[in-house]
Design an enzyme around this catalytic site. Structure first.
Site, mmCIF file in Angstrom:
data_model
loop_
_atom_site.group_PDB
_atom_site.id
_atom_site.type_symbol
_atom_site.label_atom_id
_atom_site.label_comp_id
_atom_site.label_asym_id
_atom_site.label_seq_id
_atom_site.Cartn_x
_atom_site.Cartn_y
_atom_site.Cartn_z
ATOM 1 N N HIS A 1 -99.785 -83.764 75.001
ATOM 2 C CA HIS A 1 -98.417 -83.267 74.863
ATOM 3 C C HIS A 1 -97.545 -84.263 74.092
ATOM 4 O O HIS A 1 -96.876 -83.897 73.112
ATOM 5 C CB HIS A 1 -97.827 -83.023 76.259
ATOM 6 N N GLU A 2 -97.573 -85.516 74.517
ATOM 7 C CA GLU A 2 -96.729 -86.522 73.864
ATOM 8 C C GLU A 2 -97.192 -86.810 72.440
ATOM 9 O O GLU A 2 -96.376 -87.144 71.576
ATOM 10 C CB GLU A 2 -96.691 -87.806 74.700
#
Length: 500
Positions: free
Chosen positions: A268-269
């Protein structure tokens, strides 16, 4: 003074923001606990300095002169002038003393949150959060008073939405969220019945050392195009992607008994980071070269995490990598990992939620923060309202469990009120963008299966990353997908992945 003077001013602001980003990263990752008070003062002073620069009376003359010279500006410069004016008007709407007080209050509350959450201590947390919300309401009112008529805010809360997701209003959010609240419970029932009838998931038999999880995360990040010459991975209480475009700072957190959480957090990051590092280099230090807003930002992180990261081809492709670091056991066979990564079950924690129930976590937070800002609820109501909504939406009880209830997120203590809707709007955007990408790259699933991801990243770079803030949100979506936001793509994606 002229347009060129404005560019110089905003270049200077970009360098101050760079310094603030690194001080903020260090505060959450490396700083000793005793440094928080002085760090808070330094960050507050940077905010005040930024405000003073933007509130300088001479800037009004510069904007007036630039308007007269618009015929001599190219399209990117015109878009930059529009973005500069927007930043300037927001900054001149909030008094400097309020900027400083807000920065100090959010620093104090966010830092205290880290230990108070661990101790499940709502009693000591509430007055700190109350102060943040009080100052946020003052800020929202100042923005609405100054800009509401021009920008069409219906109320103070919309002034906060506009900070994080320019152009987003309750009139856009409410119909979409109503559609999701109507559709998701039925889908959840069907999906749960289907998964309950399938063979059970094999759980890992042994914990996985954090050092191995970090090594696994770095290998996955490399496959996703993360450049470690221009970034790093660290650990923090709450996963985030920070830093600047040329020096990306990703953090995650790890549970030795839950490899999935660490992997998905990192993926996600990394999506956030790839967007930031992919922004147009020629405009890196100008507003037009910055990310468009958090709805678009979250679309990129969720494109990585949900559309790619939880797809069968991607899971099959990374299974050998996961086994290399986590052990050659049945739990990490590709077919079992697919079940683990797409298991749908209501849970307490937003960041660990599956993509079916996730929007309900966001809707809960949206309704709460909106009502507090609009005077329909108070901070002291949060625990009870939280429990009521979790029971109604997900059938879960959170009474007395503040750590896994209203204290679980860093957003409110850090002042990010108005941010939460971006997560679900981003999920909708991601599904719509993914469908558009598949139309242009029909063999994308085969590319993903071989981890040949560059064609997909090139598509994102061309259609999203390289645009910076040169377009409006609707213009970006129309150019990339052929239409404005349409929740049908997300619901079709859920049906296809979980019920197809």
């Amino acid at each position: 003074m002229s347009y060129s003077t404005l560019e110089k001013t905003f270049y200077r602001l970009a360098q101050l923001e760079h310094a603030g980003a690194m001080l903020g990263w260090d505060q959450q990752v490396m700083m000793p606990s005793g440094g928080n008070d002085s760090r808070g003062r330094a960050l507050a002073e940077l905010d005040v300095l930024n405000t003073e620069i933007l509130q300088a009376p001479a800037l009004a003359d510069a904007f007036a002169q630039a308007e007269q010279d618009k015929a001599n500006l190219n399209d990117w410069q015109l878009a930059n002038l529009k973005q500069m004016r927007s930043h300037w008007k927001q900054a001149t709407s909030v008094p400097k003393d309020l900027v400083e007080a807000y920065a100090m209050a959010t620093n104090e509350c966010e830092y205290a949150w880290r230990s108070l959450r661990t101790d499940n201590n709502w009693t000591d947390f509430e007055p700190l959060l109350q102060k943040v919300f009080d100052l946020t309401k003052e800020k929202a009112q100042a923005l609405n008073n100054a800009l509401g008529a021009e920008r069409g805010y219906a109320n103070d809360y919309e002034a906060l939405l506009d900070i994080f997701d320019p152009g987003t209003t309750m009139s856009r959010i409410d119909p979409v969220f109503a559609q999701l609240k109507e559709a998701i419970p039925g889908l959840l029932t069907q999906i749960t019945e289907k998964q309950n009838a399938a063979s059970p998931i094999i759980q890992p038999s042994a914990p996985v050392d954090k050092a191995k999880q970090i090594a696994l995360a770095k290998e996955l990040m490399s496959n996703l195009g993360f450049d470690f010459n221009h970034g790093r991975l660290d650990e923090a209480a709450h996963p985030f992607s920070g830093g600047v475009s040329d020096d990306s700072r990703i953090t995650s957190r790890y549970d030795e008994n839950n490899v999935i959480e660490g992997i998905m957090g990192v993926i996600h990051e990394t999506g956030h980071s790839r967007y930031e590092t992919g922004l147009p280099k020629d405009w890196r230090f100008q507003p037009v070269g910055q990310a468009m807003g958090m709805g678009v930002h979250e679309s990129q992180s969720l494109f990585f995490e949900m559309q790619l990261g939880r797809s069968a081809p991607f899971i099959d492709a990374i299974a050998p990598i996961v086994k290399k670091f986590s052990g050659n056991e049945a739990a990490y066979q590709a077919d079992n990992m697919r079940k683990m990564y797409t298991h749908v079950k209501p849970g307490l924690i937003r960041v660990n939620a599956d993509e079916v129930t996730y929007p309900l976590h966001v809707i809960l937070r949206y309704e709460l923060e909106r009502d507090i800002i609009l005077g329909r609820a108070s901070v002291s109501d949060i625990p009870e309202r939280w429990d009521e909504s979790m029971s109604r939406y997900l059938g879960l009880d959170t009474k007395g469990d503040y750590k896994n209830g209203p204290m679980q997120d860093v957003h409110w203590p850090s002042g990010a009120v108005g941010y939460f809707p971006s997560y679900t709007l981003g999920a909708l955007n991601a599904a719509q963008l993914h469908e558009a990408m598949l139309k242009q790259i029909p063999n994308a699933p085969q590319l993903v299966a071989s981890l040949d991801l560059e064609p997909i990243f090139d598509w994102l770079a061309t259609n999203i990353w390289s645009k910076g803030s040169s377009l409006s949100y609707d213009e970006l979506m129309v150019q990339a997908t052929g239409e404005t936001l349409n929740p049908a793509y997300f619901l079709n994606h859920i049906n296809s992945r979980y019920l197809g």
